[in-house]
Design a protein around this motif. Structure first.
Motif, short mmCIF file in Angstrom:
data_model
loop_
_atom_site.label_atom_id
_atom_site.label_comp_id
_atom_site.label_asym_id
_atom_site.label_seq_id
_atom_site.Cartn_x
_atom_site.Cartn_y
_atom_site.Cartn_z
N ASP A 1 0.83 -1.21 0.00
CA ASP A 1 0.00 0.00 0.00
C ASP A 1 0.87 1.26 0.00
N GLY A 2 0.48 2.21 -0.80
CA GLY A 2 1.15 3.51 -0.78
C GLY A 2 2.34 3.64 -1.70
N VAL A 3 2.81 2.51 -2.25
CA VAL A 3 3.97 2.57 -3.13
C VAL A 3 3.52 2.95 -4.55
N GLU A 4 4.14 4.01 -5.08
CA GLU A 4 3.76 4.47 -6.42
C GLU A 4 4.77 4.09 -7.49
N GLU A 5 6.03 4.04 -7.08
CA GLU A 5 7.06 3.81 -8.09
C GLU A 5 8.20 2.97 -7.51
N VAL A 6 8.62 1.96 -8.25
CA VAL A 6 9.75 1.14 -7.83
C VAL A 6 10.79 1.14 -8.95
N THR A 7 12.03 1.48 -8.59
CA THR A 7 13.10 1.52 -9.58
C THR A 7 14.21 0.56 -9.19
#
Lengths: 283, 463
Positions: free
Chosen positions: B302-308
């Motif tokens: 929850d709450g994570v918008e972007e993972v790099t």
């Protein structure tokens, strides 16, 4: 499953339990800790071993009710079981042979964690003294046990109900000023207390060991949740510690890392108290 | 003439699955499995078998599938492989059995992994059990570590009639299968079902025993009557990048991150008590399977918008499985290739704020055969992140060697063992990541199998 064979309420927020765990009891050494998980949805929390009896196969833990897990543990009674109890973990206390007079400084729930260390030193023939502190007299636990293994015990309480009014560090300064024979110090308690103790003992140039109590997950060195900085190097408290040279520990970092899950801890506790009628004793 | 293309396997839609932890690959139906199995040309001298570290009799089980004899197929697989439902899902088949399939010459290889998975799942669903009634040998063997190596070694020894006890440090068996590989790749009910089968075979299990602390190998052998010991303790010690800011709040080792999620079910907090904190933007450092698992798990929180994913080489050099990289891309994971973190910057109260990264270019191949990344001076840039997960590999823990007499180790910490698993201490065998350093599940299983054979020989000779 590990049976609770004895439960004792030490003060409004601190409880003691003897847990049946023969393998742990057989191998435990002063300074080591255990990790427990109470039930199948529970978290793993570290607790210092306060005492152990290899013959009875029991290990004593003392815990302060600060969050959901410790409050839940506090509701269990003699004859109940906890799901997981693993240990003994961590390194153990080693005091240099040439040390003669040892001073223990303990605060709050750190006092029972300090106890097995001083007990062992007393049995080995060292001269042992202690400074114990807490909010008020009832929060200074393990007095009888400590007095039995120490040649002298000083007390400090915030409200002056036992011993000197003030902090253990106030007493520490006086003791070090008057007694030049103290050549080794062990301190266990809140991080801020250990930090202040080490600041003073550094001025007196007396070797000081501390017992760190960071957040942990596995306790076997596989994750690094418990890492701290010692002398500029990153160390895993569960494997390299919990005992470290207090003059090398970065206490500020340790305190910051203890806050990592503060918000979540609050959520968890609030939910628990809503469902269990909120047993607000103490504060 | 063999069909060139393999039967595709249904998967959860990427848009759906990026916010749940359910299994991505859904498995073959009976008809799909039979169709895929019928592509196998049944080589008289099968090369696929040689590519399998536990030598599953591949053409035989595939032939049974074509005849709809799924139970028979299961028995064939199970005779050499203790954990087929696991292997069918997590083995890098493209580098093992399927790499050796002769159909590679004209098209796609047989989907051996998918077929193995189908058979194993069929057996679990239909409660098909192996019938093994070995003659009891009344000799005690201790298995240290309940991961793939230990479970396989235990399974084989039980079938030979030994009295086997598995000692595990954590509260659950499975090792990396339980704490490392996420639910969306390997459902935990599959791991639990495989472990239950071992218990039915007679395995005794003691969880919460950290060998080296709770009890030592010397004590197990001298005081508790274990005549042989297998050390399958893995390589669980995480490497952290030695850069400023590595101890800020919000910086995790992949081991910690994945343990909280997989073992402790922190993604179900507060139903489960273990918390996990992630910000909106997460950076994962590394290019292996663990990095993919961490990135894809982070995306699902929850709450994570972007993972790099930040990796210092290019996509071609990534050690992660091609399928996992594809899955990650489909789910929307971003990649920053040829980039290496040099500093993590923090807020005043000690939380991750951003990460300074430097561009890399590839130079000459190094000892691993991969082109060595070299920093490009002056190419530093900053990425805004609130959470950093380091997936840079792991090494063996020295707890067992340091507390056991006469067990020799390599300079880098691996236990020294010969190809049968024999260590420098009589009666003590070792295998898996504890010996090789971090490798694959199936190689660990192969080592466990080999050691079981060697332990049997050792105990037969011993009077």
């Amino acid at each position: 499953m590990y049976k609770i064979v004895r439960k004792e309420i030490l003060n409004p927020v601190v409880k003691l339990m003897d847990i049946e765990a023969p393998r742990v009891a057989k191998s435990a050494k002063p300074g080591q800790f255990v990790i427990i998980r109470i039930y199948d949805k529970g978290e793993r929390i570290p607790l210092t071993i306060a005492d152990y009896d290899p013959e009875k196969g029991t290990v004593t833990i003392v815990f302060q009710e600060v969050g959901k897990s410790t409050k839940l543990l506090g509701t269990l009674n003699e004859g109940d079981y906890i799901l997981d109890f693993v240990g003994p973990l961590g390194n153990f206390m080693e005091v240099p042979k040439e040390a003669k007079k040892i001073l223990g400084v303990g605060g709050g729930v750190g006092i029972p964690a300090l106890y097995p260390k001083l007990k062992a030193l007393h049995q080995e023939g060292y001269r042992v003294e202690a400074i114990l502190g807490g909010r008020s007299e009832e929060y200074v636990i393990f007095k009888k046990e400590m007095e039995a293994v120490c040649d002298k015990v000083y007390y400090a309480t915030d409200d002056g109900t036992l011993g000197k009014k003030g902090f253990v560090t106030d007493v520490l300064k006086e003791v070090l000023e008057n007694d030049k024979e103290i050549d080794y110090i062990i301190t266990v308690g809140p991080v801020i207390m250990m930090k202040n103790v080490c600041k003073i003992t550094k001025e007196y140039n007396i070797p000081t060991i501390v017992s760190m109590n960071p957040l942990m997950v596995d306790g076997t060195g596989m994750c690094g949740a418990c890492r701290i900085e010692v002398g500029g190097d990153t160390k895993f408290v569960c494997m390299d510690g919990p005992i470290f040279d207090g003059h090398l520990v970065n206490f500020d970092l340790a305190m910051t890392r203890l806050n990592m899950f503060k918000k979540q801890e609050k959520v968890s506790l609030e939910l628990y108290e809503q469902h269990h009628g909120g047993d607000h004793h103490g504060r | 003439m063999a069909v060139k293309d393999r039967v595709p396997m249904k998967e959860q839609d990427p848009k759906e699955r990026r916010k749940n932890f359910n299994e991505v690959a859904l498995g073959y139906t009976e008809e799909e499995a039979i169709l895929e199995a019928s592509r196998c040309i049944q080589c008289p001298k099968p090369t696929c078998v040689a590519g399998c570290p536990v030598h599953v009799r591949i053409p035989e089980f595939i032939k049974a599938i074509t005849k709809r004899e799924f139970e028979e197929a299961y028995k064939i697989i199970k005779s050499t492989n203790s954990l087929p439902a696991v292997c069918g899902r997590v083995c890098p088949q493209e580098e093992q059995c399927e790499k050796n399939c002769v159909l590679n010459k004209i098209g796609k290889p047989i989907a051996i992994g998918r077929l193995e998975r189908f058979v194993a799942d069929y057996a679990l669903q239909n409660n098909i059990e192996e019938e093994v009634k070995p003659e009891k040998k009344n000799k005690k063997v201790a298995i240290i570590g309940g991961g793939p190596a230990g479970l396989t070694c235990a399974g084989d020894l039980l079938k030979m009639g030994y009295d086997v006890t598995i000692f595990e440090a954590l509260h659950a068996l499975g090792g990396v299968l339980t704490y490392g590989i996420p639910e969306f790749r390997l459902p935990k009910r599959i791991v639990e079902a495989e472990i239950e089968r071992l218990k039915k075979l007679g395995a005794k299990v003691e969880t919460n025993v950290v060998v080296g602390r709770t009890v030592t190998i010397d004590q197990l052998m001298e005081e508790e009557g274990f005549e042989a010991v297998f050390v399958g303790t893995g390589a669980g010690l995480p490497k952290l990048m030695d850069i400023p800011g590595k101890n800020l709040n919000g910086v995790y080792s992949a081991n910690e991150f994945l343990t909280r999620i997989n073992l402790m079910k922190a993604y179900k907090f507060p139903e489960y008590d273990t918390p996990i904190v992630v910000g909106k933007r997460v950076a994962v450092i590394g290019g292996g399977n663990v990095a993919m698992d961490a990135a894809r798990s982070a995306l699902r929180l929850d709450g994570v918008e972007e993972v790099t994913v930040v990796y210092r080489r290019s996509k071609e050099e990534m050690p992660a499985r091609a399928e996992e990289i594809e899955h990650a891309i489909e789910e929307g994971i971003k990649f920053e290739f040829l980039a290496n973190p040099i500093r993590i910057n923090g807020t005043e109260d000690g939380w991750v704020k951003s990460m300074d990264v430097i561009r890399m270019e590839l130079g000459e191949p190094d000892s691993s055969g991969r082109r060595r990344p070299i920093e490009i001076p002056g190419s530093e840039f900053t990425i805004e992140v609130d959470t950093v997960i380091m997936a840079l590999g792991t090494s063996p823990n020295n707890l067992i060697p340091s507390t056991t007499k006469d067990v020799e180790i390599q300079k880098w910490g691996g236990i020294i063992a010969d190809e049968t698993g024999k260590t420098s201490k009589p009666g003590v065998f070792a295998g898996g990541d504890a010996v090789t350093g971090a490798a694959t599940v199936i190689l660990a299983m192969g080592a466990g199998k080999q050691a079981a054979k060697a332990i049997d020989e050792y105990l037969r000779d011993k009077k």
